[in-house]
Design an enzyme around this catalytic site. Structure first.
Site, PDB file in Angstrom:
ATOM      1  N   ASP A  35       0.827  -1.211   0.000  1.00  0.00           N
ATOM      2  CA  ASP A  35       0.000   0.000   0.000  1.00  0.00           C
ATOM      3  C   ASP A  35       0.864   1.265   0.000  1.00  0.00           C
ATOM      4  O   ASP A  35       2.006   1.241   0.457  1.00  0.00           O
ATOM      5  CB  ASP A  35      -0.888  -0.043   1.249  1.00  0.00           C
ATOM      6  CG  ASP A  35      -2.097   0.853   1.134  1.00  0.00           C
ATOM      7  OD1 ASP A  35      -2.351   1.410   0.035  1.00  0.00           O
ATOM      8  OD2 ASP A  35      -2.788   1.029   2.150  1.00  0.00           O
ATOM      9  N   HIS A  52       2.406   3.676  -8.882  1.00  0.00           N
ATOM     10  CA  HIS A  52       2.206   2.256  -9.178  1.00  0.00           C
ATOM     11  C   HIS A  52       3.415   1.690  -9.928  1.00  0.00           C
ATOM     12  O   HIS A  52       3.862   0.582  -9.668  1.00  0.00           O
ATOM     13  CB  HIS A  52       0.934   2.048 -10.007  1.00  0.00           C
ATOM     14  CG  HIS A  52      -0.308   2.451  -9.288  1.00  0.00           C
ATOM     15  ND1 HIS A  52      -0.523   2.143  -7.965  1.00  0.00           N
ATOM     16  CD2 HIS A  52      -1.403   3.143  -9.687  1.00  0.00           C
ATOM     17  CE1 HIS A  52      -1.702   2.629  -7.579  1.00  0.00           C
ATOM     18  NE2 HIS A  52      -2.248   3.245  -8.620  1.00  0.00           N
ATOM     19  N   LEU A 146      11.258 -20.492  -5.020  1.00  0.00           N
ATOM     20  CA  LEU A 146      10.279 -19.603  -4.374  1.00  0.00           C
ATOM     21  C   LEU A 146       8.964 -19.570  -5.164  1.00  0.00           C
ATOM     22  O   LEU A 146       8.976 -19.451  -6.386  1.00  0.00           O
ATOM     23  CB  LEU A 146      10.851 -18.181  -4.290  1.00  0.00           C
ATOM     24  CG  LEU A 146       9.924 -17.147  -3.645  1.00  0.00           C
ATOM     25  CD1 LEU A 146      10.288 -16.929  -2.189  1.00  0.00           C
ATOM     26  CD2 LEU A 146       9.966 -15.824  -4.378  1.00  0.00           C
TER      27      LEU A 146
HETATM   28  C1  V07 Z   1       0.913  -3.875  -9.684  1.00  0.00           C
HETATM   29  C2  V07 Z   1       2.821  -2.615  -8.635  1.00  0.00           C
HETATM   30  C3  V07 Z   1       3.108  -3.020  -7.208  1.00  0.00           C
HETATM   31  C4  V07 Z   1       2.430  -2.142  -6.196  1.00  0.00           C
HETATM   32  C5  V07 Z   1       0.964  -2.404  -6.051  1.00  0.00           C
HETATM   33  C6  V07 Z   1       0.021  -1.886  -7.121  1.00  0.00           C
HETATM   34  C7  V07 Z   1       0.573  -1.693  -8.505  1.00  0.00           C
HETATM   35  C8  V07 Z   1       3.227  -6.453 -10.291  1.00  0.00           C
HETATM   36  C9  V07 Z   1       2.092  -7.019 -10.816  1.00  0.00           C
HETATM   37  C10 V07 Z   1       1.954  -8.366 -11.351  1.00  0.00           C
HETATM   38  C11 V07 Z   1       0.754  -9.055 -11.235  1.00  0.00           C
HETATM   39  C12 V07 Z   1       0.628 -10.353 -11.711  1.00  0.00           C
HETATM   40  C13 V07 Z   1       1.716 -10.966 -12.287  1.00  0.00           C
HETATM   41  C14 V07 Z   1       2.911 -10.307 -12.406  1.00  0.00           C
HETATM   42  C15 V07 Z   1       3.044  -9.009 -11.946  1.00  0.00           C
HETATM   43  C16 V07 Z   1       1.097  -6.051 -10.649  1.00  0.00           C
HETATM   44  C17 V07 Z   1      -0.947  -5.032 -10.680  1.00  0.00           C
HETATM   45  C18 V07 Z   1      -0.429  -3.917 -10.046  1.00  0.00           C
HETATM   46  C19 V07 Z   1      -2.387  -5.062 -11.055  1.00  0.00           C
HETATM   47  F1  V07 Z   1       1.600 -12.228 -12.735  1.00  0.00           F
HETATM   48  N1  V07 Z   1       2.966  -5.228  -9.831  1.00  0.00           N
HETATM   49  N2  V07 Z   1       1.674  -4.969 -10.039  1.00  0.00           N
HETATM   50  N3  V07 Z   1      -0.209  -6.080 -10.976  1.00  0.00           N
HETATM   51  N4  V07 Z   1       1.432  -2.766  -9.004  1.00  0.00           N
END
Ligand code: V07
Length: 255
Positions: A35, A52, A146
Site C-alpha cells: 500500500d 504504481h 520460491l
Molecule cells: C501492480 C505494482 C506493485 C504495487 C501495487 C500496485 C501496482 C506487479 C504485478 C503483477 C501481477 C501479476 C503478475 C505479475 C506481476 C502487478 C498489478 C499492479 C495489477 F503475474 N505489480 N503490479 N499487478 N502494481
C-alpha cells in the site's frame, strides 16, 4: 586469489546485513499488502500511476531478498476486487502492470527457479492481462524454488463465498456429508488450497486493516505494519519485519 578474497568479503558483508535475523526461523510464507503507491506519487507531485510504476520496481528487490533468506512463498496483493471502483484510467494502467512486469522479469524469474502463481478471478481481467499471467504460470509451472503468488482481482469474502458454494454443491450431490465439513475442508476449497497459511503478514503505508485480504488464511499469522510507503520499501525493511517476527516467536516459545 584476489577474486576469492572479494567473494569471501561479500559473503561476510551479506551476513552482516542480515545479522538481525537467524536462518532457522525464517517465515516460510510472507504475504504483503503493498500500500501507499498513490500517496508516494502525490507527495512527489506526480500522477498516481507513477507511484504504481515505482511500486512495481520494488517487487524485484523483495523477491530476490526473500529468496536469499529462504522464504518459500511470497504472496503479493496486486489488485483487489475493490480496485475496480477507481477511475477507469487508473484501472487500465494497473491492469497493464502484470504484462510490463513479466515482459521484463519473466526470464530472470525462470533463471531463479521461481514459480509464478495467481489467486483471484482471472477470467474477469482484460484478455491481454490474462495472456501474460497464463504464460508466466505455464513457463514456471515446473520450477521448484520460491513461489511468487500474485493476488490479482482477489477478494477474500468472494473467495469464501465460492468455497461455501462448492462445498454446498458437494453436499447436495451426496459426495460429502455436512458432518465432514471441518477446517481442512474449507482450506482445501480456497484459492490457496496447495499453499500453507502465511506466517507473516506485512502491510505498508500505515493502514492497520486487512482490507478483505486472506481473512481465513491469516487467522494465526503475525502482523507487521509500517508507515513506509511501498515504493520506499526495501530489503532492510523486509529484514526488519522478519527480525520482529523472530523476536515474537522466541517470546512465544519461552512461555
Ligand atoms: C501492480 C505494482 C506493485 C504495487 C501495487 C500496485 C501496482 C506487479 C504485478 C503483477 C501481477 C501479476 C503478475 C505479475 C506481476 C502487478 C498489478 C499492479 C495489477 F503475474 N505489480 N503490479 N499487478 N502494481
Amino acid at each position: 586469489m584476489l577474486e576469492k578474497l572479494s567473494k569471501w568479503k561479500s559473503t561476510i558483508s551479506s551476513r552482516e546485513k542480515n545479522k538481525d535475523i537467524d536462518d532457522i526461523n525464517v517465515p516460510r510464507h510472507i504475504a504483503i499488502i503493498m500500500d501507499g503507491n498513490g500517496r508516494w506519487a502525490k507527495l512527489k507531485g506526480l500522477p498516481r500511476v507513477a507511484g504504481h510504476h515505482e511500486g512495481m520496481k520494488v517487487i524485484n528487490k523483495i523477491v530476490r531478498k526473500a529468496d536469499e533468506l529462504g522464504v518459500e512463498i511470497l504472496t503479493l496483493y496486486a489488485f483487489s476486487t475493490e480496485n475496480w471502483k477507481r477511475p477507469k484510467t487508473e484501472v487500465d494502467y494497473l491492469l497493464k502492470l502484470p504484462e510490463r512486469f513479466l515482459n521484463k522479469e519473466l526470464p530472470t524469474l525462470i533463471e531463479k527457479n521461481v514459480k509464478v502463481r495467481l489467486m483471484g478471478s482471472i477470467e474477469q481481467l482484460p484478455e491481454h492481462t490474462q495472456r501474460a499471467v497464463t504464460k508466466a504460470m505455464k513457463e514456471t509451472e515446473n520450477n521448484t524454488g520460491l513461489v511468487l503468488n500474485f493476488a490479482l482481482n482477489y477478494g477474500s469474502r468472494y473467495e469464501l463465498i465460492n468455497a461455501v458454494k462448492d462445498i454446498a454443491k458437494e453436499v447436495e450431490s451426496g459426495s460429502m456429508s455436512v458432518e465432514d465439513i471441518d477446517e481442512s475442508v474449507i482450506s482445501e476449497h480456497l484459492m490457496t488450497a496447495e499453499l500453507r497459511d502465511p506466517d507473516l503478514l506485512i502491510r505498508t503505508s500505515g493502514e492497520l486493516r486487512l482490507s478483505n485480504f486472506m481473512l481465513w488464511q491469516v487467522a494465526y499469522s503475525e502482523f507487521w505494519f509500517t508507515d513506509v510507503l511501498w515504493p520506499d520499501f526495501n530489503e532492510q525493511h523486509l529484514v526488519e519485519a522478519i527480525a520482529v517476527y523472530q523476536k515474537r516467536a522466541r517470546r512465544y516459545g519461552g512461555v
